[in-house]
Design an enzyme around this catalytic site. Structure first.
Site, mmCIF file in Angstrom:
data_model
loop_
_atom_site.group_PDB
_atom_site.id
_atom_site.type_symbol
_atom_site.label_atom_id
_atom_site.label_comp_id
_atom_site.label_asym_id
_atom_site.label_seq_id
_atom_site.Cartn_x
_atom_site.Cartn_y
_atom_site.Cartn_z
ATOM 1 N N LYS A 159 -9.262 14.105 -9.171
ATOM 2 C CA LYS A 159 -9.073 12.768 -8.935
ATOM 3 C C LYS A 159 -8.415 12.061 -9.904
ATOM 4 O O LYS A 159 -8.532 12.467 -10.834
ATOM 5 C CB LYS A 159 -10.716 12.075 -8.523
ATOM 6 C CG LYS A 159 -10.457 11.104 -7.766
ATOM 7 C CD LYS A 159 -10.453 11.391 -6.180
ATOM 8 C CE LYS A 159 -10.520 10.287 -5.068
ATOM 9 N NZ LYS A 159 -10.667 10.699 -3.758
ATOM 10 N N GLY B 20 -17.930 0.761 13.484
ATOM 11 C CA GLY B 20 -16.271 0.604 13.304
ATOM 12 C C GLY B 20 -15.611 1.150 14.149
ATOM 13 O O GLY B 20 -16.038 2.104 14.990
ATOM 14 N N GLY C 85 -12.174 1.734 13.842
ATOM 15 C CA GLY C 85 -11.042 2.018 13.036
ATOM 16 C C GLY C 85 -10.466 3.211 13.638
ATOM 17 O O GLY C 85 -10.297 3.860 14.596
ATOM 18 N N HIS C 86 -9.611 3.745 12.574
ATOM 19 C CA HIS C 86 -8.666 5.045 12.713
ATOM 20 C C HIS C 86 -9.447 6.168 13.362
ATOM 21 O O HIS C 86 -9.302 6.503 14.381
ATOM 22 C CB HIS C 86 -8.090 5.538 11.615
ATOM 23 C CG HIS C 86 -6.951 4.413 11.323
ATOM 24 N ND1 HIS C 86 -6.909 3.478 10.421
ATOM 25 C CD2 HIS C 86 -5.659 4.269 11.899
ATOM 26 C CE1 HIS C 86 -5.749 2.725 10.354
ATOM 27 N NE2 HIS C 86 -5.051 3.391 11.130
HETATM 28 P P1 NAD Z 1 -10.505 2.165 9.124
HETATM 29 O O1 NAD Z 1 -10.398 1.220 7.984
HETATM 30 O O2 NAD Z 1 -9.261 2.372 9.998
HETATM 31 O O3 NAD Z 1 -11.741 1.813 9.956
HETATM 32 C C1 NAD Z 1 -13.017 1.149 9.434
HETATM 33 C C2 NAD Z 1 -13.162 0.210 10.413
HETATM 34 O O4 NAD Z 1 -14.740 -0.351 10.240
HETATM 35 C C3 NAD Z 1 -12.513 -1.172 10.515
HETATM 36 O O5 NAD Z 1 -11.949 -1.241 11.837
HETATM 37 C C4 NAD Z 1 -13.429 -2.073 10.077
HETATM 38 O O6 NAD Z 1 -12.932 -3.356 10.723
HETATM 39 C C5 NAD Z 1 -14.738 -1.693 10.607
HETATM 40 N N1 NAD Z 1 -15.842 -2.021 9.781
HETATM 41 C C6 NAD Z 1 -15.951 -2.563 8.399
HETATM 42 N N2 NAD Z 1 -17.134 -3.143 8.037
HETATM 43 C C7 NAD Z 1 -17.651 -3.116 9.084
HETATM 44 C C8 NAD Z 1 -19.168 -3.491 9.445
HETATM 45 N N3 NAD Z 1 -20.033 -3.875 8.506
HETATM 46 N N4 NAD Z 1 -19.610 -3.121 10.855
HETATM 47 C C9 NAD Z 1 -18.870 -2.753 11.570
HETATM 48 N N5 NAD Z 1 -17.629 -2.351 11.429
HETATM 49 C C10 NAD Z 1 -17.158 -2.573 10.241
HETATM 50 O O7 NAD Z 1 -10.893 3.451 8.172
HETATM 51 P P2 NAD Z 1 -11.077 4.919 8.757
HETATM 52 O O8 NAD Z 1 -9.755 5.742 8.231
HETATM 53 O O9 NAD Z 1 -11.232 5.006 10.406
HETATM 54 O O10 NAD Z 1 -12.187 5.506 7.875
HETATM 55 C C11 NAD Z 1 -13.476 5.195 8.290
HETATM 56 C C12 NAD Z 1 -14.467 5.785 7.332
HETATM 57 O O11 NAD Z 1 -14.299 7.331 7.121
HETATM 58 C C13 NAD Z 1 -14.276 5.360 5.936
HETATM 59 O O12 NAD Z 1 -15.406 5.245 5.323
HETATM 60 C C14 NAD Z 1 -13.275 6.342 5.261
HETATM 61 O O13 NAD Z 1 -13.590 6.287 3.825
HETATM 62 C C15 NAD Z 1 -13.975 7.526 5.888
HETATM 63 N N6 NAD Z 1 -12.965 8.753 6.103
HETATM 64 C C16 NAD Z 1 -11.840 8.666 6.651
HETATM 65 C C17 NAD Z 1 -10.914 9.751 6.683
HETATM 66 C C18 NAD Z 1 -9.767 9.522 7.206
HETATM 67 O O14 NAD Z 1 -9.211 10.797 7.765
HETATM 68 N N7 NAD Z 1 -9.170 8.372 7.804
HETATM 69 C C19 NAD Z 1 -11.341 10.877 5.898
HETATM 70 C C20 NAD Z 1 -12.408 11.119 5.347
HETATM 71 C C21 NAD Z 1 -13.320 9.925 5.326
#
Ligand code: NAD
Length: 390
Positions: free
Chosen positions: A97, A197, A199-200
């Site tokens: 990292k 959440g 999100g993505h």
């Molecule tokens: P993202 O930012 O697209 O989505 C996260 C969502 O959670 C957002 O819409 C945000 O508004 C919402 N959120 C934040 N606080 C909240 C709360 N208190 N209650 C409800 N919703 C809340 O992120 P992502 O890329 O979808 O990733 C989600 C999680 O997965 C993160 O913890 C990330 O570290 C982990 N992760 C993601 C990936 C990836 O490929 N994107 C890979 C490994 C781990």
């Protein structure tokens, strides 16, 4: 022989206030590299934790750390986590990292990331970087101008693009494995599943679950986001404060870390917790054990969300989306192995997965002791580089 003031001060800094080697040896890190480029204001720290299985791969985080110790602590903790994640995911990669001390909203620049790229390059492939908190695809493109040891590039230039679809697919597979263990069938049809959440990752995950006929409950702190996703997949919108206590079969945390804690523990009303969010256990040992005691199957976060790492790692062989999905599908078997080990040894799933990761590193490390005519060559990783034309 008399030592100079500088030597005395340095010795005192290292042994008393700043016992760096103690830190490295405690968690068995191989190397830490401190990089400074004053013109650009680059202050970066690269940590290579373990290269038993291959070169150390892990993202570079840009964060306004309060002090150097905080940055070092973070890079040591995160790089160690990457070793376990790669090992349990069956990847031939070690853990590494990097952190850049700075505010990503104000201090990101081409020159800064190109300077960082040159330090990455100087390690000759022992460390391969990627995107992380505070960095983005643009930053990786700048890094690529100075080194080939970078992943997470856009698809247009031969990279793997957005990892979220593959992460979501891995979470879906891991969730099915949990269902198999808990209910004897991995079908999620008719299962009540709550997702924290919108999100993505959640978006792709919810689509898989909807197709399989699950009943979905979703929350987000942004109303427009949650409404859009709920409409798309026919889910019920839930208030973010009510998500933990919902009466469901499966709870899928896909937003924040630390949400399995003393406050939420008694609220959970589910059989399974399986989601993408990192570091969801506030205290790994304590809260992992509490979930075991409550009879809740917990899919360890770093195992079930490894699709993102699998996706960038596949860039090293020339990115192939189908292959990345195929590898993410194996998360099903990995999670099942962990759940079985946990049951047989009455140990939390988090501990079970650490033990299985260490077993793989131990076994592979041992076979590398067998002498071959290429003993001075690092085998599989050399091949990876050849394929990737690095
Ligand atoms: P993202 O930012 O697209 O989505 C996260 C969502 O959670 C957002 O819409 C945000 O508004 C919402 N959120 C934040 N606080 C909240 C709360 N208190 N209650 C409800 N919703 C809340 O992120 P992502 O890329 O979808 O990733 C989600 C999680 O997965 C993160 O913890 C990330 O570290 C982990 N992760 C993601 C990936 C990836 O490929 N994107 C890979 C490994 C781990």
């Amino acid at each position: 022989m008399e030592s100079t003031t500088l030597e005395k001060n340095t010795a005192a800094d290292l042994s008393e206030d700043f016992p760096l080697f103690d830190k490295l040896q405690n968690y068995e890190h191989e190397q830490i590299v401190v990089c400074s480029e004053p013109t650009m204001g680059l202050k970066a720290i690269l940590a290579v934790h373990d290269t038993t299985l291959g070169p150390a791969l892990g993202g570079v985080r840009m964060w306004p750390y309060n002090n150097e110790q905080e940055a070092i602590r973070d890079v040591l903790r995160l790089s160690r986590g990457m070793t376990y994640k790669a090992a349990i995911s069956g990847l031939n990669l070690g853990g590494g990292k990097a952190v850049i001390i700075g505010d990503p909203r104000k201090e990101k620049s081409e020159a800064l990331f190109r300077a960082f790229g040159r330090y990455v390059d100087s390690l000759g492939g022992r460390y391969i970087t990627a995107e992380d908190v505070g960095t983005d695809v643009q930053a990786m493109e700048w890094v690529r101008m100075e080194t080939k040891y970078v992943t997470g590039l856009p698809k247009a230039i031969g990279g793997s693009g957005d990892p979220s679809p593959v992460t979501a697919y891995g979470v879906y597979q891991g969730m099915k494995a949990c269902a198999k263990k808990a209910y004897g069938s991995d079908s999620l049809e008719g299962k009540r599943i709550s997702i924290q959440g919108a999100g993505h990752v959640s978006t792709y995950l919810a689509e898989f679950l909807e197709k399989e006929g699950a009943e979905l409950f979703i929350c987000d702190i942004y109303e427009d986001k949650v409404n859009a996703l709920a409409d798309k997949v026919g889910a019920e919108v839930v208030d973010p404060d009510d998500i933990y206590g919902l009466d469901v079969d499966i709870f899928s945390p896909c937003a924040l870390g630390g949400i399995i804690n003393d406050d939420t523990m008694d609220q959970f009303n589910c059989d399974i917790i399986a989601g993408a969010a990192n570091n969801v256990l506030d205290e790994e040992d304590k809260h992992g054990q509490m979930l075991l005691d409550k009879g809740i199957l917990y899919a360890p976060d770093y195992v079930i969300n490894a699709g993102g790492l699998i996706n960038v790692a596949s860039e090293l062989e020339g990115y192939n989306e189908e292959r990345a999905h195929g590898q993410a599908e194996k998360i099903y078997d990995t999670i099942l192995d962990i759940l079985n080990y946990s049951e047989e040894n009455d140990t939390p799933t988090f501990t079970a997965s650490n033990i299985l990761a260490e077993q793989r590193m131990g076994n592979v490390g041992k076979i590398h002791n067998i002498y071959t005519s290429q003993s001075s060559f690092t085998g599989h990783i050399g091949d990876l580089y050849k394929h990737a034309n690095l």
